[in-house]
Every structure is written in structure tokens, then in C-alpha cells.
Design a protein around this motif. Structure first.
Motif, PDB file in Angstrom:
ATOM      1  N   ALA A   1     -30.295   1.740  -2.223  1.00 27.09           N
ATOM      2  CA  ALA A   1     -30.786   1.467  -3.567  1.00 27.09           C
ATOM      3  C   ALA A   1     -29.621   1.266  -4.536  1.00 27.09           C
ATOM      4  O   ALA A   1     -29.652   0.374  -5.398  1.00 27.09           O
ATOM      5  N   THR A   2     -28.586   2.072  -4.395  1.00 29.88           N
ATOM      6  CA  THR A   2     -27.406   1.935  -5.256  1.00 29.88           C
ATOM      7  C   THR A   2     -26.724   0.593  -5.019  1.00 29.88           C
ATOM      8  O   THR A   2     -26.355  -0.112  -5.974  1.00 29.88           O
ATOM      9  N   ARG A  15     -31.707  10.724   5.784  1.00 27.37           N
ATOM     10  CA  ARG A  15     -32.524   9.557   5.439  1.00 27.37           C
ATOM     11  C   ARG A  15     -32.504   9.329   3.919  1.00 27.37           C
ATOM     12  O   ARG A  15     -32.414   8.184   3.461  1.00 27.37           O
ATOM     13  N   TYR A  16     -32.571  10.388   3.154  1.00 22.71           N
ATOM     14  CA  TYR A  16     -32.534  10.290   1.689  1.00 22.71           C
ATOM     15  C   TYR A  16     -31.206   9.688   1.242  1.00 22.71           C
ATOM     16  O   TYR A  16     -31.164   8.801   0.408  1.00 22.71           O
ATOM     17  N   ARG A  17     -30.086  10.168   1.806  1.00 24.36           N
ATOM     18  CA  ARG A  17     -28.769   9.644   1.454  1.00 24.36           C
ATOM     19  C   ARG A  17     -28.661   8.164   1.830  1.00 24.36           C
ATOM     20  O   ARG A  17     -28.111   7.353   1.087  1.00 24.36           O
ATOM     21  N   GLU A  18     -29.204   7.804   2.957  1.00 21.38           N
ATOM     22  CA  GLU A  18     -29.173   6.412   3.400  1.00 21.38           C
ATOM     23  C   GLU A  18     -29.970   5.519   2.437  1.00 21.38           C
ATOM     24  O   GLU A  18     -29.504   4.458   2.037  1.00 21.38           O
ATOM     25  N   LEU A  19     -31.138   5.982   2.052  1.00 22.43           N
ATOM     26  CA  LEU A  19     -31.978   5.197   1.133  1.00 22.43           C
ATOM     27  C   LEU A  19     -31.364   5.109  -0.263  1.00 22.43           C
ATOM     28  O   LEU A  19     -31.404   4.047  -0.901  1.00 22.43           O
ATOM     29  N   THR A  20     -30.788   6.193  -0.754  1.00 22.13           N
ATOM     30  CA  THR A  20     -30.156   6.151  -2.067  1.00 22.13           C
ATOM     31  C   THR A  20     -28.920   5.261  -2.050  1.00 22.13           C
ATOM     32  O   THR A  20     -28.637   4.565  -3.032  1.00 22.13           O
ATOM     33  N   ALA A  21     -28.195   5.232  -0.939  1.00 22.15           N
ATOM     34  CA  ALA A  21     -27.031   4.344  -0.815  1.00 22.15           C
ATOM     35  C   ALA A  21     -27.497   2.895  -0.836  1.00 22.15           C
ATOM     36  O   ALA A  21     -26.872   2.038  -1.493  1.00 22.15           O
TER      37      ALA A  21
END
Length: 126
Positions: free
Chosen positions: A16-17, A8-14
Motif C-alpha cells: 500500500a505504501t 501478512r500485515y507488514r507485506e500489505l502495508t508495504a
């Protein structure tokens, strides 16, 4: 399917990026467009200043010519080029040129026309 916190963190950071990249792209495009508008405005400003300077020079030349026309009219006093009339209606540079030219022509015609008919004056006797 259960997501782990890391996924979930990787998905959200992607997300946001990607959003950051889109915002930066949009800001670059906006800055470029605004830069072009500023450059176009500066160009118009320079052209307007050049037209103004040319018009002022033409008016000064007409003033000098007008003073030469009325040089023999000793009763007419002038203290130099008058200040601009701020109450005058707005006009384009070409309209201003025409108005100054017409005023000069009217002045010249008024000064150079005969004052009294010559056949009206009595003849000198010898």
C-alpha cells in the motif's frame, strides 16, 4: 510456509505504501505537465490579446485616414468607427490587415479619381 498475521500485515502495508508513492509521483508528474500546458495557454492568450490590440489600433488609424480622405465629401456622413461585423468570415490577423488596406486603397482611389473629364466641359467666354 505459513505466514503469521503480522507478516501478512507488514507485506500489505508495504504494498500500500509503494502504491501510494507511485500514485503521488504520477500525480506530481501530471500536475507539472498540466501546469506547463496552462502556462503555455496563458502565453498564447497574452500574445493573441497583443495581436488583437495592435490590429484594432491599425484599423482605427486606417479609419482616421479614411475620414481625412473623405473630409471634402460633405454628402458622406459618418458617425465614428463602426462596430465589428460579426457576420464576416473568419480571417487571420494578416488577412484582416490586407483586407483593411485594400478597402482603404479602394476608397482613396474612388474619392481622388476625376469625376468628369475636363475636356468635356465648355470653355468660358470672355
Amino acid at each position: 510456509m505459513t505466514e503469521t498475521a503480522a507478516e501478512r500485515y507488514r507485506e500489505l502495508t508495504a504494498l500500500a505504501t509503494a502504491a501510494g508513492k507511485q500514485v503521488r509521483k504520477h500525480e506530481r508528474e501530471t500536475a507539472e505537465r498540466l501546469g506547463e500546458q496552462v502556462a503555455a495557454g496563458e502565453q498564447r492568450k497574452e500574445e493573441s490579446a497583443q495581436v488583437r490590440d495592435e490590429l484594432v489600433a491599425e484599423v482605427k488609424q486606417r479609419w482616421t485616414a479614411a475620414m481625412q480622405v473623405v473630409w471634402d465629401e460633405r454628402w458622406l456622413r459618418s458617425s465614428g468607427v463602426p462596430a465589428p461585423d460579426r457576420s464576416a468570415p473568419d480571417a487571420t490577423p494578416s488577412e484582416s490587415r490586407v483586407a483593411v488596406h485594400e478597402a482603404f486603397e479602394a476608397l482613396r482611389d474612388a474619392v481622388t479619381k476625376p469625376r468628369l473629364p475636363t475636356d468635356f466641359l465648355p470653355r468660358r467666354r470672355k
